[in-house]
Motif scaffolding. Sequence first.
Motif, PDB file in Angstrom:
ATOM      1  N   THR A 101       0.959  -1.267   0.180  1.00  0.00           N
ATOM      2  CA  THR A 101      -0.150   0.178   0.002  1.00  0.00           C
ATOM      3  C   THR A 101       0.717   1.411   0.004  1.00  0.00           C
ATOM      4  O   THR A 101       0.583   2.110  -0.779  1.00  0.00           O
ATOM      5  CB  THR A 101      -0.977  -0.091   1.292  1.00  0.00           C
ATOM      6  N   PRO A 102       1.660   1.533   0.668  1.00  0.00           N
ATOM      7  CA  PRO A 102       2.726   2.635   0.793  1.00  0.00           C
ATOM      8  C   PRO A 102       3.314   2.783  -0.617  1.00  0.00           C
ATOM      9  O   PRO A 102       3.726   3.915  -1.119  1.00  0.00           O
ATOM     10  CB  PRO A 102       3.621   2.501   2.010  1.00  0.00           C
ATOM     11  N   PHE A 103       3.948   1.902  -1.033  1.00  0.00           N
ATOM     12  CA  PHE A 103       4.625   1.875  -2.574  1.00  0.00           C
ATOM     13  C   PHE A 103       3.589   2.074  -3.698  1.00  0.00           C
ATOM     14  O   PHE A 103       3.632   3.196  -4.426  1.00  0.00           O
ATOM     15  CB  PHE A 103       5.315   0.481  -2.894  1.00  0.00           C
ATOM     16  N   ARG A 104       2.457   1.753  -3.411  1.00  0.00           N
ATOM     17  CA  ARG A 104       1.133   1.924  -4.410  1.00  0.00           C
ATOM     18  C   ARG A 104       0.721   3.462  -4.222  1.00  0.00           C
ATOM     19  O   ARG A 104       0.552   4.282  -5.240  1.00  0.00           O
ATOM     20  CB  ARG A 104       0.226   1.011  -4.367  1.00  0.00           C
ATOM     21  N   HIS A 125      10.001   4.212   2.942  1.00  0.00           N
ATOM     22  CA  HIS A 125       9.940   2.948   2.178  1.00  0.00           C
ATOM     23  C   HIS A 125      10.886   2.172   2.984  1.00  0.00           C
ATOM     24  O   HIS A 125      10.897   0.797   3.163  1.00  0.00           O
ATOM     25  CB  HIS A 125      10.434   2.950   0.923  1.00  0.00           C
ATOM     26  N   LEU A 126      11.887   2.579   3.738  1.00  0.00           N
ATOM     27  CA  LEU A 126      12.747   1.853   4.334  1.00  0.00           C
ATOM     28  C   LEU A 126      12.267   1.334   5.792  1.00  0.00           C
ATOM     29  O   LEU A 126      12.324   0.117   5.994  1.00  0.00           O
ATOM     30  CB  LEU A 126      13.935   2.512   4.955  1.00  0.00           C
ATOM     31  N   ARG A 127      11.237   2.104   6.317  1.00  0.00           N
ATOM     32  CA  ARG A 127      10.477   1.438   7.551  1.00  0.00           C
ATOM     33  C   ARG A 127       9.576   0.518   6.914  1.00  0.00           C
ATOM     34  O   ARG A 127       9.313  -0.618   7.526  1.00  0.00           O
ATOM     35  CB  ARG A 127       9.723   2.690   8.099  1.00  0.00           C
ATOM     36  N   CYS A 128       9.031   0.669   5.912  1.00  0.00           N
ATOM     37  CA  CYS A 128       8.111  -0.601   5.137  1.00  0.00           C
ATOM     38  C   CYS A 128       8.750  -1.634   4.873  1.00  0.00           C
ATOM     39  O   CYS A 128       8.120  -2.778   5.108  1.00  0.00           O
ATOM     40  CB  CYS A 128       7.576   0.091   3.709  1.00  0.00           C
TER      41      CYS A 128
END
Length: 371
Positions: A121-124, A230-233
């Motif tokens: 979801t964060p990437f999208r 994104h690193l946290r994800c």
Amino acid sequence: FTEEKLGQAEKTELDAHLEKLLGRAECTKQWTERILKQTEVLLQPNPNVRIEEFLYEKLEKKVPTRMNNHEQLGQYMIESGNECGPGTAYGNALIKCGETQKEIGSAEREFIQSSAINFLTPFRNFLEGDFKTISKERKLLQNKRLDLDAAKTRLKKARVAEARAAVCHLASSFQKSAMGASCCDVTFCFAWPHNQSTEQELRITQSEFDRQAEITRLLLEGISSTHAHHLRCLNDFVEAQSTYYAQCYQYMVDLQKQLGSFPSTFSSNNNQSPSRSGPSVSVPTIPVSASLSAPSNSMSSPGFNELRASSGSRKARVLYDYDAAGSSELSLLADEVITVCSVPGMDSDWLMGERGNQKGKVPITYLELLN
């Protein structure tokens, strides 16, 4: 733009820092798309199911719940075990394997759900939100640059016309003809106000271009925050993956221990007559947990080596259930304590075990020597 391509107009170049930021944003977008796509393939290898889930998501409808491969296999094993008879060893083993497969399927479902929320979801959202905003502002910057280049070209042409008018005016001073002087004076007088308006237009377009470049730069610098997010994800995804594999490993270790309590051979299933069965050579099966356990259980353990060298006896705790394959072996139960000793000429993988008045060979991979 066409004149720039044909080399007839100058092109305003962006500063090096802004060009670098644009390149980094484009690189982030491309690799985010690739990682997102491949992760979706990893979580759901079936392309038809992925398309179906995509359509349900676009229609804002709930995806129908279906069994995954592990759960389906587990269901078949349980049904087969019930048909064979839960009271039989094979039927009971099928049921236990089916229950474990269902547990693995449930863990897989939790892993997929966690990865979808915390990783996909964060990437999208970045691709469909932040980067679309960057692309929109970048396109506006491109338009402002084209407007600025056009204004520069018009000013350049106006100055050329002004220079020509000045030459005409200068030439008229050497001529005494009234008509010629009047014509050149009029041309020169009209060229000067036109240059002023063109210069004013250039200043306005330059200001708009600079402002849009600053807006685009601020958005592009936000890519650093995107990388941190994104690193946290990514950490969340790795943690979910580690948890999933650890659960699967534990389920399989527990299942292996349960299956270890069943007889290792079934004469009725093998259809072997006693007259044809020769002397059996039993090789102990090393459990998964035993292969990863402490060095004290390995064949090169100093404790077992000392026991063989001294020819004495030691107490040992049984790690796993073991069913004797023949009369020369001793069956074991997990967590019981037996006495073991080394017998000259015996294979290094075995010891002689004693429990009360029962004696027999036992595999050392199932034992832990006690102090």
